[in-house]
Scaffold this motif. Structure first.
Motif, PDB file in Angstrom:
ATOM      1  N   UNK A 155       0.869  -1.172   0.000  1.00  7.46           N
ATOM      2  CA  UNK A 155       0.000   0.000   0.000  1.00  7.46           C
ATOM      3  C   UNK A 155       0.906   1.223   0.000  1.00  7.46           C
ATOM      4  N   UNK A 156       0.838   2.001  -1.070  1.00  5.33           N
ATOM      5  CA  UNK A 156       1.730   3.149  -1.202  1.00  5.33           C
ATOM      6  C   UNK A 156       1.270   4.324  -0.349  1.00  5.33           C
ATOM      7  N   UNK A 157       2.217   5.183  -0.021  1.00  2.93           N
ATOM      8  CA  UNK A 157       1.952   6.416   0.727  1.00  2.93           C
ATOM      9  C   UNK A 157       1.081   6.160   1.958  1.00  2.93           C
ATOM     10  N   UNK A 158       1.531   5.252   2.805  1.00  2.35           N
ATOM     11  CA  UNK A 158       0.719   4.819   3.933  1.00  2.35           C
ATOM     12  C   UNK A 158       1.034   5.560   5.227  1.00  2.35           C
ATOM     13  N   UNK A 159       2.268   6.069   5.344  1.00  4.30           N
ATOM     14  CA  UNK A 159       2.661   6.660   6.632  1.00  4.30           C
ATOM     15  C   UNK A 159       3.789   7.662   6.423  1.00  4.30           C
ATOM     16  N   UNK A 160       3.721   8.748   7.174  1.00  2.88           N
ATOM     17  CA  UNK A 160       4.794   9.745   7.135  1.00  2.88           C
ATOM     18  C   UNK A 160       5.656   9.556   8.378  1.00  2.88           C
ATOM     19  N   UNK A 161       6.942   9.354   8.168  1.00  6.80           N
ATOM     20  CA  UNK A 161       7.915   9.223   9.252  1.00  6.80           C
ATOM     21  C   UNK A 161       8.961  10.310   9.029  1.00  6.80           C
ATOM     22  N   UNK A 162       8.943  11.323   9.879  1.00 10.21           N
ATOM     23  CA  UNK A 162       9.849  12.455   9.677  1.00 10.21           C
ATOM     24  C   UNK A 162       9.541  13.115   8.354  1.00 10.21           C
ATOM     25  N   UNK A 163      10.545  13.186   7.491  1.00 10.85           N
ATOM     26  CA  UNK A 163      10.347  13.820   6.186  1.00 10.85           C
ATOM     27  C   UNK A 163      10.139  12.801   5.063  1.00 10.85           C
ATOM     28  N   UNK A 164       9.966  11.525   5.421  1.00 10.82           N
ATOM     29  CA  UNK A 164       9.769  10.471   4.415  1.00 10.82           C
ATOM     30  C   UNK A 164       8.325   9.972   4.443  1.00 10.82           C
ATOM     31  N   UNK A 165       7.827   9.605   3.271  1.00  7.26           N
ATOM     32  CA  UNK A 165       6.526   8.955   3.165  1.00  7.26           C
ATOM     33  C   UNK A 165       6.801   7.493   2.824  1.00  7.26           C
ATOM     34  N   UNK A 166       6.312   6.600   3.696  1.00  3.27           N
ATOM     35  CA  UNK A 166       6.591   5.177   3.541  1.00  3.27           C
ATOM     36  C   UNK A 166       5.377   4.432   3.006  1.00  3.27           C
ATOM     37  N   UNK A 167       5.672   3.427   2.208  1.00  3.72           N
ATOM     38  CA  UNK A 167       4.653   2.475   1.779  1.00  3.72           C
ATOM     39  C   UNK A 167       4.725   1.275   2.711  1.00  3.72           C
ATOM     40  N   UNK A 168       3.603   0.569   2.863  1.00  3.37           N
ATOM     41  CA  UNK A 168       3.561  -0.597   3.745  1.00  3.37           C
ATOM     42  C   UNK A 168       3.411  -1.885   2.956  1.00  3.37           C
ATOM     43  N   UNK A 169       4.194  -2.878   3.360  1.00  5.03           N
ATOM     44  CA  UNK A 169       4.012  -4.243   2.872  1.00  5.03           C
ATOM     45  C   UNK A 169       3.069  -4.929   3.859  1.00  5.03           C
ATOM     46  N   UNK A 170       1.995  -5.519   3.353  1.00  8.05           N
ATOM     47  CA  UNK A 170       0.991  -6.158   4.195  1.00  8.05           C
ATOM     48  C   UNK A 170       1.141  -7.678   4.083  1.00  8.05           C
ATOM     49  N   UNK A 171       1.375  -8.303   5.225  1.00 12.04           N
ATOM     50  CA  UNK A 171       1.517  -9.754   5.301  1.00 12.04           C
ATOM     51  C   UNK A 171       0.363 -10.325   6.103  1.00 12.04           C
ATOM     52  N   UNK A 172      -0.120 -11.511   5.699  1.00 11.81           N
ATOM     53  CA  UNK A 172      -1.202 -12.159   6.422  1.00 11.81           C
ATOM     54  C   UNK A 172      -0.962 -13.648   6.570  1.00 11.81           C
ATOM     55  N   UNK A 173      -1.614 -14.214   7.574  1.00 12.61           N
ATOM     56  CA  UNK A 173      -1.574 -15.664   7.778  1.00 12.61           C
ATOM     57  C   UNK A 173      -2.937 -16.091   8.313  1.00 12.61           C
ATOM     58  N   UNK A 174      -3.355 -17.294   7.916  1.00 14.19           N
ATOM     59  CA  UNK A 174      -4.649 -17.840   8.289  1.00 14.19           C
ATOM     60  C   UNK A 174      -4.442 -19.137   9.077  1.00 14.19           C
ATOM     61  N   UNK A 175      -5.452 -19.568   9.822  1.00 15.50           N
ATOM     62  CA  UNK A 175      -5.283 -20.768  10.656  1.00 15.50           C
ATOM     63  C   UNK A 175      -4.840 -22.009   9.895  1.00 15.50           C
ATOM     64  N   UNK A 176      -5.318 -22.182   8.669  1.00 17.89           N
ATOM     65  CA  UNK A 176      -4.950 -23.384   7.915  1.00 17.89           C
ATOM     66  C   UNK A 176      -3.478 -23.370   7.492  1.00 17.89           C
ATOM     67  N   UNK A 177      -2.807 -22.236   7.633  1.00 17.82           N
ATOM     68  CA  UNK A 177      -1.374 -22.157   7.344  1.00 17.82           C
ATOM     69  C   UNK A 177      -0.546 -22.408   8.606  1.00 17.82           C
ATOM     70  N   UNK A 178      -1.232 -22.697   9.687  1.00 22.05           N
ATOM     71  CA  UNK A 178      -0.608 -22.886  10.993  1.00 22.05           C
ATOM     72  C   UNK A 178      -0.573 -24.376  11.281  1.00 22.05           C
ATOM     73  N   UNK A 179       0.399 -24.959  11.950  1.00 18.62           N
ATOM     74  CA  UNK A 179       1.441 -24.286  12.693  1.00 18.62           C
ATOM     75  C   UNK A 179       2.542 -23.761  11.791  1.00 18.62           C
ATOM     76  N   UNK A 180       3.177 -22.774  12.301  1.00 19.94           N
ATOM     77  CA  UNK A 180       4.244 -22.078  11.587  1.00 19.94           C
ATOM     78  C   UNK A 180       5.521 -22.902  11.704  1.00 19.94           C
ATOM     79  N   UNK A 181       6.294 -23.032  10.631  1.00 20.28           N
ATOM     80  CA  UNK A 181       7.564 -23.757  10.713  1.00 20.28           C
ATOM     81  C   UNK A 181       8.437 -23.191  11.833  1.00 20.28           C
ATOM     82  N   UNK A 182       9.124 -24.074  12.543  1.00 18.54           N
ATOM     83  CA  UNK A 182       9.918 -23.661  13.702  1.00 18.54           C
ATOM     84  C   UNK A 182      11.390 -23.479  13.301  1.00 18.54           C
ATOM     85  N   UNK A 183      11.669 -22.374  12.627  1.00 19.75           N
ATOM     86  CA  UNK A 183      13.059 -22.058  12.279  1.00 19.75           C
ATOM     87  C   UNK A 183      13.290 -20.557  12.453  1.00 19.75           C
ATOM     88  N   UNK A 184      13.327 -20.145  13.724  1.00 15.68           N
ATOM     89  CA  UNK A 184      13.466 -18.715  14.070  1.00 15.68           C
ATOM     90  C   UNK A 184      14.763 -18.129  13.592  1.00 15.68           C
TER      91      UNK A 184
END
Length: 184
Positions: A155-184
């Motif tokens: 999502x472009x132009x999502x947030x202003x931090x100081x003098x920069x305008x940042x875009x956001x990368x949106x990540x999602x996960x659903x229950x059927x994708x769980x459990x999450x692999x255990x490799x921290x």
């Protein structure tokens, strides 16, 4: 105060005013680093500022709209993680976090997020967990990818931090994708 032991290194504590001075010190040490990605370190840096934040956080928790936790790593307060929002109508929770720069590279955020995702699905009964990160914040994006989350878009132009305008990368996960692999 609620407490969750994640593993032998990490404990999450529901926020309490007793954390205010430690937060102020940690943010002061990391102000320049945190200010790359977050607006609040410019204005929230005294113990009183954090007491106000913590009080607001407790109200959000009472209303069922959020949960903020202090992250303790090997006995030291190192950052914050929680559900910025819990939307019961949409059955969705959004995780937010920050960590002192000197504590990165230990898998802290990945392990804490893994716990919160399980908590969201098993206890809050949500159907989706989401994380929004600055598009250029490679360490945070790597956390989402390690967790097996799907990049849903930018999502472009999502947030202003100081003098920069940042875009956001949106990540999602659903229950059927769980459990999450255990490799921290």
């Amino acid at each position: 105060m609620l407490k969750w032991t994640i593993d032998q290194d990490i404990i999450l504590y529901q926020l309490h005013e007793s954390f205010a001075a430690q937060y102020a010190e940690l943010v002061q040490e990391n102000k320049q680093y945190l200010s790359q990605w977050l607006n609040w370190p410019r204005i929230c840096h005294t113990p009183d500022d954090f007491k106000t934040f913590i009080q607001g956080s407790l109200y959000k928790y009472i209303d069922g709209d959020g949960l903020d936790c202090a992250i303790e790593f090997r006995g030291v307060l190192v950052g914050n993680i929680g559900f910025n929002t819990i939307d019961h109508e949409l059955k969705k929770a959004e995780i937010g976090y920050w960590l002192g720069q000197q504590y990165q590279g230990n898998g802290i955020i990945t392990r804490a997020c893994r716990f919160l995702i399980a908590y969201a699905f098993e206890t809050l009964n949500v159907e989706k967990v989401q994380i929004a990160v600055a598009e250029d914040n490679r360490p945070s994006r790597a956390v989402c990818e390690r967790l097996g989350m799907t990049l849903e878009g930018i999502i472009s132009h999502q947030e202003r931090i100081g003098d920069r305008i940042l875009s956001h990368a949106i990540y999602g996960i659903f229950p059927w994708q769980f459990p999450i692999p255990d490799h921290a």
